[in-house]
Design a protein around this motif. Structure first.
Motif, PDB file in Angstrom:
ATOM      1  N   PRO A 552      21.174  53.179 -25.072  1.00  0.00           N
ATOM      2  CA  PRO A 552      22.043  53.139 -23.883  1.00  0.00           C
ATOM      3  C   PRO A 552      23.513  53.364 -24.213  1.00  0.00           C
ATOM      4  N   SER A 553      23.958  52.836 -25.344  1.00  0.00           N
ATOM      5  CA  SER A 553      25.356  53.048 -25.733  1.00  0.00           C
ATOM      6  C   SER A 553      25.627  54.514 -26.037  1.00  0.00           C
ATOM      7  N   LEU A 554      24.662  55.190 -26.644  1.00  0.00           N
ATOM      8  CA  LEU A 554      24.834  56.615 -26.939  1.00  0.00           C
ATOM      9  C   LEU A 554      24.932  57.428 -25.652  1.00  0.00           C
ATOM     10  N   LEU A 555      24.073  57.118 -24.695  1.00  0.00           N
ATOM     11  CA  LEU A 555      24.116  57.850 -23.434  1.00  0.00           C
ATOM     12  C   LEU A 555      25.414  57.570 -22.682  1.00  0.00           C
ATOM     13  N   SER A 569      35.487  55.741 -24.876  1.00  0.00           N
ATOM     14  CA  SER A 569      34.710  56.472 -25.880  1.00  0.00           C
ATOM     15  C   SER A 569      34.822  55.824 -27.251  1.00  0.00           C
ATOM     16  N   VAL A 570      36.019  55.381 -27.622  1.00  0.00           N
ATOM     17  CA  VAL A 570      36.196  54.721 -28.913  1.00  0.00           C
ATOM     18  C   VAL A 570      35.365  53.443 -28.978  1.00  0.00           C
ATOM     19  N   LEU A 571      35.428  52.630 -27.931  1.00  0.00           N
ATOM     20  CA  LEU A 571      34.671  51.378 -27.918  1.00  0.00           C
ATOM     21  C   LEU A 571      33.170  51.631 -27.959  1.00  0.00           C
ATOM     22  N   LEU A 572      32.711  52.623 -27.224  1.00  0.00           N
ATOM     23  CA  LEU A 572      31.280  52.932 -27.217  1.00  0.00           C
ATOM     24  C   LEU A 572      30.820  53.514 -28.540  1.00  0.00           C
ATOM     25  N   VAL A 574      32.002  52.689 -31.496  1.00  0.00           N
ATOM     26  CA  VAL A 574      31.839  51.528 -32.383  1.00  0.00           C
ATOM     27  C   VAL A 574      30.562  50.780 -32.026  1.00  0.00           C
ATOM     28  N   ASP A 575      30.322  50.595 -30.734  1.00  0.00           N
ATOM     29  CA  ASP A 575      29.141  49.860 -30.298  1.00  0.00           C
ATOM     30  C   ASP A 575      27.860  50.596 -30.663  1.00  0.00           C
TER      31      ASP A 575
END
Length: 619
Positions: A552-555, A569-572, A574-575
């Protein structure tokens, strides 16, 4: 920006296709991907329906740092620190406070434009403290320090908050609300980004009522060894939060420093009566302060205030304490002068490994070791016996005083191999940067070329690294080991932007080698580079299937990058990659992250992350 026809298509089928491939390497996902993409834009690894377009950047909106700084966390100290800026009228809204603008490593006032606040706050709250990637650590720190209006779901003014914007939030600020500021400060503290945190908290207006921010402002200064500034904040904290025993303890410490012994001892007696079991380590250390006896602390007793007392009394901590300490407390341990210097230097190494301290600081810690002339004269053998941080410090000292190129290279090679074995490659490369860059590549040093090239790629010194690869290429005509090393390192030059594409000839002899070959192609394509190698060819190499986590984080990352949402985008990224990135990340996740960062204008950081991943993937 108007959506492209592809971006207006339904997204469910593409996501379903990715989900079906999640347990494999998803080679089929791109089997029909276009082979010709403009060289100046990233070649998307995303499903067609979420393919990112390069966002329309505002004039001068260039957040990407130069290659040599792309994986460095900004170090900002002092009142006149270069590049420290506050957004226009930012002082009227504490939540918009920041110390970095576009010219000093920040991401610009539109960094949260279009991102819903609940999502951003959730991602910030989950931002891990133990990020091991220097590139991701730097990105996260720069994001948290950026001066910009907080997210609210609508686009931001490119020039920053206007008078109307500021007046709309002044009532909230006057009431002392600072939720978004506090959330950013909490993550900066957890990451160990102490220099930036201290500068940020110095900007917080007095009207902000937040006990955590008030305590952390003092703790941050104590951990940095700035006792006088910390003690200057104590009277206001004590007046504002009189029931919080933290301020009573801080006052006692500051009274000792001011040689107000009677007041300090009276306060200590009163504190013992109020909370005899509140902080046993503090009472023991305070008694040592009175008697002039160095103390020792570890475990739960390891607090910024107790570390400050240890620093003043010449106290110590154990090596086991360093191993278990988080990034903020490592700063305090690094400031200690008593006990084993190797323990303090080990704390500096851990912080320098992720960029929370600069390489110069580690070089200074190594230089502070005391060695005999006999040790320095036989540094290689002695360092092997010493091992660990002490051995690396000895090698650092020996390399800096050696004038013969071959001997210097031999010492450097031993230091870099020791660092690699202990997971300190980034830290040691940064500490040795002046010595490494001063050693010219030559055919006589071909045996040192693999270590030199790898270290220089870590440092973003691509041209110098290429010089050592040329040495290996020439030496490889007669030495199979040099040829093998050249073949292993050549993909790094391609990821650094060289024109020569990846080899289409398969040399994979194991599943690990096959997966590395797949990773190199994926990273190169994510950076926007055309390659003659096809996914179908790689399918024959026999790379092992791996589960794809955090789908889900990749999508969500694909969507955020497509819409040009830089902060999100930066936070995602890393996640999606996780704490141990890039070494343990799925190749597809790395491809998504690299492509997304490039799509939102962080091309050099995307390249630095790709090179990190390539260095971690040894065949």
């Amino acid at each position: 920006m108007n959506a492209s026809p592809a971006s207006r298509q339904p997204r469910l089928p593409a996501r379903a296709a990715v989900l079906c491939c999640a347990s494999a390497l998803c080679v089929a996902l791109w089997a029909a991907a276009p082979g010709a993409v403009a060289q100046d834009a990233p070649i998307s690894l995303f499903p067609p329906t979420v393919a990112p377009e390069r966002p329309a950047a505002a004039a001068g909106d260039q957040p990407s740092l130069p290659s040599e700084r792309a994986a460095e966390t900004p170090q900002v100290e002092g009142e006149g620190a270069e590049g420290i800026e506050i957004d226009r009228l930012g002082e009227l809204d504490p939540e918009a406070l920041g110390i970095l603008d576009l010219g000093s490593g920040g991401f610009g006032p539109r960094v949260w434009a279009g991102s819903p606040r609940p999502l951003v706050e959730s991602l910030l709250a989950g931002l891990p403290a133990g990020i091991t990637s220097p590139t991701l650590h730097s990105l996260a720190t720069r994001l948290l320090l950026t001066s910009a209006p907080p997210p609210g779901g609508g686009p931001a003014d490119p020039a920053g908050p206007t008078v109307a914007d500021a007046l709309a939030t002044v009532q909230k600020a006057a009431a002392g609300e600072s939720g978004f500021l506090r959330l950013r400060a909490e993550r900066l503290y957890a990451l160990g980004a102490l220099a930036g945190l201290n500068r940020l908290l110095a900007l917080v207006p007095q009207r902000v009522e937040d006990p955590w921010l008030a305590r952390t402002k003092v703790d941050g200064l104590l951990l940095a060894g700035k006792d006088s500034q910390a003690c200057g904040e104590v009277p206001a904290g004590l007046a504002r939060y009189p029931r919080d025993l933290y301020w009573a303890k801080a006052q006692i410490y500051c009274q000792f420093l001011a040689e107000q012994g009677d007041q300090a001892m009276l306060g200590l007696d009163l504190l013992r009566e109020q909370a005899p079991d509140g902080d046993p380590a503090f009472f023991v250390l305070a008694d040592g302060f009175i008697s002039g006896t160095p103390g020792r602390v570890g475990g739960e007793g390891l607090t910024p205030l107790n570390l400050a007392i240890l620093r003043r009394t010449g106290g110590a901590v154990s090596a086991e304490t360093v191993a278990g300490a988080g990034p903020p407390l490592l700063h305090g341990i690094a400031q200690l002068a008593g006990g084993d210097h190797a323990v303090h230097a080990a704390a500096v190494e851990r912080l320098a490994e992720v960029g929370a301290l600069p390489g110069e600081r580690l070089a200074g810690a190594y230089a502070a070791f005391e060695f005999t002339e006999a040790d320095l004269a036989d540094a290689l053998a002695q360092a092997e016996r010493e091992g660990g941080v002490s051995g690396r410090a000895l090698l650092y000292r020996a390399a800096n005083r050696e004038s013969l190129a071959a001997t210097k290279a031999e010492i450097l090679r031993a230091a870099l191999l020791s660092a690699e074995a202990d997971g300190r490659s980034n830290a040691v490369a940064r500490a040795l940067k002046p010595v490494l860059t001063g050693l010219a590549p030559s055919p006589e040093l071909a045996w040192f070329a693999p270590q030199a090239a790898r270290a220089l790629f870590r440092l973003g010194q691509f041209e110098r690294a290429g010089g050592w690869l040329s040495v290996l290429r020439i030496d490889g005509l007669k030495d199979p080991e040099s040829q093998a090393a050249y073949d292993e390192l050549t993909p790094l030059r391609r990821l650094a932007g060289a024109a020569e594409p990846l080899s289409a000839e398969s040399t994979a002899e194991s599943p690990a080698a096959a997966e590395r070959r797949l990773l190199m192609l994926m990273l190169s394509r994510a950076l926007g580079q055309e390659e003659p190698l096809s996914w179908a060819q790689l399918a024959q190499d026999g790379a092992a299937a791996r589960p794809l986590e955090r789908l889900p984080s990749l999508l969500a990352l694909g969507d955020a990058a497509a819409e040009g949402k830089r902060g999100e985008s930066v936070l995602l990224a890393v996640d999606a990659l996780g704490v141990a990135a890039p070494a343990d990340s799925h190749p597809l996740a790395l491809g998504y992250a690299v492509s997304a960062l490039a799509a939102v204008g962080l091309g050099n950081e995307a390249r630095a992350l790709a090179i990190e991943a390539a260095l971690a993937a040894r065949p």
